[in-house]
Design an enzyme around this catalytic site. Sequence first.
Site, short mmCIF file in Angstrom:
data_model
loop_
_atom_site.label_atom_id
_atom_site.label_comp_id
_atom_site.label_asym_id
_atom_site.label_seq_id
_atom_site.Cartn_x
_atom_site.Cartn_y
_atom_site.Cartn_z
N SER A 116 -4.50 -0.53 3.34
CA SER A 116 -3.50 -1.46 2.80
C SER A 116 -3.68 -2.84 3.44
O SER A 116 -4.32 -2.96 4.49
CB SER A 116 -2.09 -0.93 3.12
OG SER A 116 -1.85 -1.06 4.51
N ASP A 121 -5.72 -0.49 -1.02
CA ASP A 121 -4.41 -0.01 -1.48
C ASP A 121 -3.46 -1.21 -1.61
O ASP A 121 -3.34 -2.03 -0.70
CB ASP A 121 -3.88 0.99 -0.43
CG ASP A 121 -2.64 1.73 -0.88
OD1 ASP A 121 -2.48 1.95 -2.10
OD2 ASP A 121 -1.83 2.12 0.00
N GLU A 181 -1.10 -1.08 -11.45
CA GLU A 181 0.16 -0.34 -11.51
C GLU A 181 1.04 -0.88 -12.63
O GLU A 181 1.17 -2.09 -12.79
CB GLU A 181 0.88 -0.44 -10.15
CG GLU A 181 2.20 0.34 -10.10
CD GLU A 181 2.77 0.45 -8.69
OE1 GLU A 181 1.99 0.54 -7.71
OE2 GLU A 181 4.01 0.43 -8.56
N GLY A 219 7.48 5.90 1.44
CA GLY A 219 8.30 6.17 2.61
C GLY A 219 8.82 7.60 2.66
O GLY A 219 8.38 8.46 1.89
N GLY A 262 3.29 7.16 -3.52
CA GLY A 262 4.52 7.70 -2.94
C GLY A 262 4.59 9.21 -3.04
O GLY A 262 5.63 9.78 -3.35
N SER A 320 3.95 11.66 -0.66
CA SER A 320 4.10 12.51 0.53
C SER A 320 5.19 13.56 0.30
O SER A 320 6.17 13.29 -0.40
CB SER A 320 4.45 11.66 1.75
OG SER A 320 3.29 11.07 2.28
N SER A 337 2.77 8.52 4.38
CA SER A 337 3.90 8.91 5.24
C SER A 337 3.69 10.26 5.92
O SER A 337 4.04 10.43 7.10
CB SER A 337 5.20 8.95 4.43
OG SER A 337 5.49 7.67 3.93
P1 13P Z 1 3.88 7.86 0.79
O1 13P Z 1 4.77 6.88 1.49
O2 13P Z 1 4.66 8.82 -0.02
O3 13P Z 1 2.94 8.54 1.71
O4 13P Z 1 2.97 7.01 -0.26
C1 13P Z 1 1.82 6.37 0.15
C2 13P Z 1 1.26 5.47 -0.89
O5 13P Z 1 1.62 5.48 -2.03
C3 13P Z 1 0.20 4.53 -0.46
O6 13P Z 1 -0.17 3.66 -1.48
O1 G3H Z 2 2.07 2.15 -0.06
C1 G3H Z 2 2.17 1.78 1.10
C2 G3H Z 2 1.36 2.46 2.15
O2 G3H Z 2 2.09 3.50 2.75
C3 G3H Z 2 0.89 1.45 3.14
O3 G3H Z 2 1.91 1.07 4.01
O4 G3H Z 2 1.83 -1.41 4.05
O5 G3H Z 2 2.84 -0.14 5.95
O6 G3H Z 2 0.36 -0.14 5.57
P1 G3H Z 2 1.71 -0.24 4.95
ZN ZN Z 3 1.44 3.08 -2.76
#
Ligand code: 13P
Ligand code: G3H
Ligand code: ZN
Length: 313
Positions: free
Chosen positions: A50, A82, A134, A181, A214, A216, A259
């Site tokens: 990210s 990402d 997206e 999250g 998202g 997790s 997460s």
């Molecule tokens: P989580 O917060 O559910 O792990 O999602 C991660 C994500 O979408 C990263 O792009």
């Molecule tokens: O989608 C978000 C990912 O969990 C990345 O999170 O921006 O804190 O690295 P971050």
């Molecule tokens: Zn994401």
Amino acid sequence: MPLVNTKFMFKKAYAEHYAIGAFNVCNMETVQGIAEACKQAQSPIIFQVSPGAQKYAGIKYLANLVKIAVDKTGIEAALHLDHGNSFELCKTCIENGFTSVMIDGSSLEFDKNIELTKKVVDYARNKNISVESELGRLQGVEDHVECPNEHSLFTDPEQVKEFVEKTGVDSLAIAIGTSHGVNKFGPDTVPDLKFDILKKIEKIAPGFPIVLHGASSVNKNIIQELLKFGVNISGAKGVPEEMLCKAAKMSVCKINIDSDLRLAITLAIKKFMAENPEKFDPRGYFGAAREAVCELVKNKILNVLGSFKKSEP
Ligand code: 13P
Ligand code: G3H
Ligand code: ZN
């Protein structure tokens, strides 16, 4: 094996009804733990970085850690940006060896999202780089895109065809009820994903790879243990694994997980420190974190993604 782009991975995953795990990396231990898990499980994988992780560790550090891990283990892997928040960042990542980028224009108006995505696709196309974008908005905080609950929007299936045709994008992240999250569903809310929307999209765009952000699952046992250590995350709730399995068997070809890694790493370090009060060598607790990452990724491959033994020889 060199880093690959995601097109062939998704084609195979779609045809054989499984999904590729996309795990966020921010340091050497996460990269090594994921690579080892994939080697053991003979699974293809996407390492994703990210903008926040780049700010923390530096793009060259992370890109090279991934390249070294892939080289050393021989796994089939892609390196993906990402939540790319600009054309310039996508370009920089491609210049640094990324094989796939996400341009996140989900906070823009439909036409502006198309315009930005197409600009990235046009740039990436002759470089053999895959592009994800997206459509619709997830709840919660997305790196630089903050989306309060009342403004979240499920993806409109009617818009998908036009979006894909006009942009030429390779895969699309959709909003069907997941969020970033650890608080994905309220304390009194039963987790629910809009499979009817996913089905409609599948009909409108057959064969087209869908991405779930998202995703997790926020393991209850890990939360219980973390609560005992005083981590303030009561009420945390994720996407049940059976829903992800169902999505992976449909058109969802990429499942994003960050997460769950964070939770597993935090628990491993807290546990190590509590059980070994005399130890202060960081290799002890970072090593425990690396093992926890490896176990978590193996479990996801076996129990959620279905990508066990799916890597190319
Ligand atoms: P989580 O917060 O559910 O792990 O999602 C991660 C994500 O979408 C990263 O792009
Ligand atoms: O989608 C978000 C990912 O969990 C990345 O999170 O921006 O804190 O690295 P971050
Ligand atoms: Zn994401």
